[in-house]
Design a protein around this motif. Structure first.
Motif, short mmCIF file in Angstrom:
data_model
loop_
_atom_site.label_atom_id
_atom_site.label_comp_id
_atom_site.label_asym_id
_atom_site.label_seq_id
_atom_site.Cartn_x
_atom_site.Cartn_y
_atom_site.Cartn_z
N ILE A 232 -8.89 0.06 -1.37
CA ILE A 232 -7.91 -0.57 -2.14
C ILE A 232 -6.63 -0.01 -1.98
CG2 ILE A 232 -7.17 -0.84 -4.54
CD1 ILE A 232 -10.33 -1.50 -5.21
N ALA A 233 -6.81 1.54 -2.00
CA ALA A 233 -5.70 2.20 -1.74
C ALA A 233 -4.91 1.91 -0.35
CB ALA A 233 -5.77 3.76 -1.85
N ASP A 234 -5.72 1.72 0.61
CA ASP A 234 -5.26 1.49 1.96
C ASP A 234 -4.80 0.10 2.03
OD1 ASP A 234 -5.36 1.89 4.76
OD2 ASP A 234 -6.46 0.17 4.79
N GLU A 235 -5.13 -0.88 1.30
CA GLU A 235 -4.80 -2.34 1.29
C GLU A 235 -3.43 -2.49 0.53
OE1 GLU A 235 -5.39 -4.87 3.00
OE2 GLU A 235 -7.25 -4.16 3.82
N LEU A 236 -3.37 -1.51 -0.75
CA LEU A 236 -2.03 -1.43 -1.38
C LEU A 236 -1.01 -0.96 -0.60
CD1 LEU A 236 -3.40 -0.28 -5.15
CD2 LEU A 236 -2.56 -2.59 -4.33
N GLU A 237 -1.29 0.10 0.03
CA GLU A 237 -0.21 0.92 1.12
C GLU A 237 0.44 -0.16 2.00
OE1 GLU A 237 2.10 4.17 1.56
OE2 GLU A 237 0.14 4.15 0.40
N LYS A 238 -0.46 -1.01 2.54
CA LYS A 238 -0.16 -2.00 3.62
C LYS A 238 0.85 -3.04 2.71
CE LYS A 238 -4.26 -1.95 6.34
NZ LYS A 238 -5.53 -2.65 6.62
N MET A 239 0.59 -3.23 1.49
CA MET A 239 1.28 -4.58 0.89
C MET A 239 2.78 -3.70 0.65
SD MET A 239 0.15 -6.27 -2.71
CE MET A 239 -0.86 -7.39 -1.69
N VAL A 240 2.63 -2.69 0.00
CA VAL A 240 4.08 -1.83 -0.14
C VAL A 240 4.98 -1.72 1.22
CG1 VAL A 240 5.10 0.34 -0.83
CG2 VAL A 240 3.05 -0.52 -2.04
N ALA A 241 4.20 -1.47 2.15
CA ALA A 241 4.98 -1.33 3.44
C ALA A 241 5.46 -2.70 4.00
CB ALA A 241 3.99 -1.02 4.65
N HIS A 242 4.54 -3.76 3.68
CA HIS A 242 5.31 -5.13 3.94
C HIS A 242 6.49 -5.34 3.14
CE1 HIS A 242 2.56 -7.10 6.77
NE2 HIS A 242 1.59 -6.73 6.18
N VAL A 243 6.44 -4.75 1.63
CA VAL A 243 7.57 -4.88 0.68
C VAL A 243 8.83 -4.46 1.37
CG1 VAL A 243 8.42 -4.81 -1.46
CG2 VAL A 243 6.02 -5.85 -1.15
N LEU A 244 8.59 -3.08 1.56
CA LEU A 244 9.83 -2.22 2.02
C LEU A 244 10.35 -2.66 3.42
CD1 LEU A 244 11.00 0.47 1.63
CD2 LEU A 244 9.36 1.66 3.05
N ILE B 104 6.31 -13.26 -3.67
CA ILE B 104 5.64 -12.31 -4.65
C ILE B 104 4.24 -12.12 -3.81
CG2 ILE B 104 4.22 -12.00 -6.75
CD1 ILE B 104 7.27 -11.85 -7.12
N TRP B 105 3.80 -10.61 -3.73
CA TRP B 105 2.53 -10.43 -3.39
C TRP B 105 1.30 -10.52 -4.41
CZ3 TRP B 105 6.87 -9.15 -0.98
CH2 TRP B 105 6.77 -9.25 0.47
#
Length: 351
Positions: free
Chosen positions: A45-57, A190-191
């Motif tokens: 989950i932490a890995d997928e959230l990190e990817k999601m934040v990277a897409h937002v950034l 929105i993600w």
């Protein structure tokens, strides 16, 4: 003079009026609640959230996507998700120049969800203090504006299976289309992070245009297995929770007991931890308890399991009977163990 909130004032009153032992036990219960056992699901989950934040950034996405987290009731998915969100610094709300900002908006999806009830729940979660409009579409538009004002990019919906239980197919389609539309909302995509029982995968499957399917990562939380890794994880969890509450184990921990515990938790990590915590609470209020000298016994597990299984009989208590593997239970929508089949009933069926 520092202002004190009504809640703080009441807690101060309680603290001043209870016995020292009760106040001490309350600290241990706080530690018990705060202790989180890291699981393999946390890393995923932490890995997928990190990817999601990277897409937002990155700032170059014209549309978001949905991260789906599934597991049976009692698997521990909500605990893992909330821990990962709380542990990630980017998800911590903060005071911006003009108002409070938050990367994510979180809510538990209400039962029999409709666009109106979900919109209301999310507006309340966002801190919206104006009276909620009777028009669900207007509420949804207000919600989108709120997310823009708060700079919210990620919507987290737990217990998402309630979306699939919309009262009518028309209300389901209205609701699901509104949720999916958020991912390609013009100028403010929105993600989504949706968590629930395995049936929520149908939310993606029901998309006739498969708009979410190609960009929807899935994290599945599996049941425990009778394998060394899982038995060791349960054993480590048991000792960690005992230690944080200053207890010692009052019996020899055997492989049979670990399997009994995992079976009692219907082979789901979250439910297994729930039983351990129930037993520990019973131990903290045992008449023989004293600070630093309390023991966790098998009797406490019998009592803790009974509490979770709605005061089940000894005949259907997996920590009391010898043939515990013959007792089968499921979980209701409130997270309680139900539908026990006793050993006696199974023998009658077999004869």
């Amino acid at each position: 003079m520092t202002d004190i909130s009504a809640d703080d004032e009441m807690l101060a009153h309680i603290r001043a009026t209870v016995s020292p032992d009760t106040e001490y036990r309350s600290r241990l219960l706080h530690e018990l609640k705060a202790t989180h056992i890291v699981t393999p699901a946390d890393e995923k989950i932490a890995d997928e959230l990190e990817k999601m934040v990277a897409h937002v950034l990155a700032g170059n996405s014209t549309e978001g996507y949905a991260l789906t987290i599934t597991g049976k009731s009692g698997a521990g998915k909500s605990e893992s998700l909330n821990r990962c969100l709380d542990a990630h610094p980017s998800f911590k709300p903060f005071e911006g120049k003009y108002n409070k900002l938050s990367l994510s908006l979180r809510a538990e999806t209400p039962p029999s969800t409709t666009l109106k009830s979900l919109g209301k729940e999310l507006l309340i979660s966002s801190g919206y203090e104006v009276a909620v409009n009777g028009d669900p579409d207007e509420n949804w538009r207000t919600l989108i504006q709120r997310m823009k004002i708060m700079q919210t990019r990620i919507l987290v919906l737990d217990e998402f299976q309630h979306v699939l239980d919309a009262p009518t197919s028309m209300k389901y389609m209205h609701l699901s289309n509104s949720i999916k539309a958020l991912t390609n909302n013009k100028g403010w995509p929105i993600w989504l992070v949706i968590a629930g029982v395995p049936s929520i995968e149908n939310f993606i499957d029901r998309d006739p245009h498969k708009q979410l399917d190609r960009r929807a990562p899935l994290v599945e939380i599996d049941d425990l297995k009778n394998e060394d890794d899982d038995r060791n994880r349960v054993e480590d969890t048991l000792y960690a929770l005992i230690e944080c509450c200053e207890l010692s184990l009052g019996f020899v921990l055997t492989r049979d007991f670990l399997l009994r515990l995992m079976h009692g938790g219907i082979w789901r990590f979250g439910m297994t931890v729930h039983i351990i915590k129930n037993a520990i609470e019973k131990a903290l209020w045992d008449k023989d308890w004293s600070r630093g000298r309390g023991k966790l016994t098998k009797e406490h597990f019998i009592e803790g399991y009974s509490r979770l299984a709605r005061n089940c009989s000894l005949e259907t208590n997996v920590f009391h009977v010898d043939e515990w593997h013959l007792i089968q239970r499921e979980v209701d929508d409130k997270g309680r163990l139900v539908d026990a089949v006793s050993i006696k009933s199974r023998r009658k069926r077999a004869s």
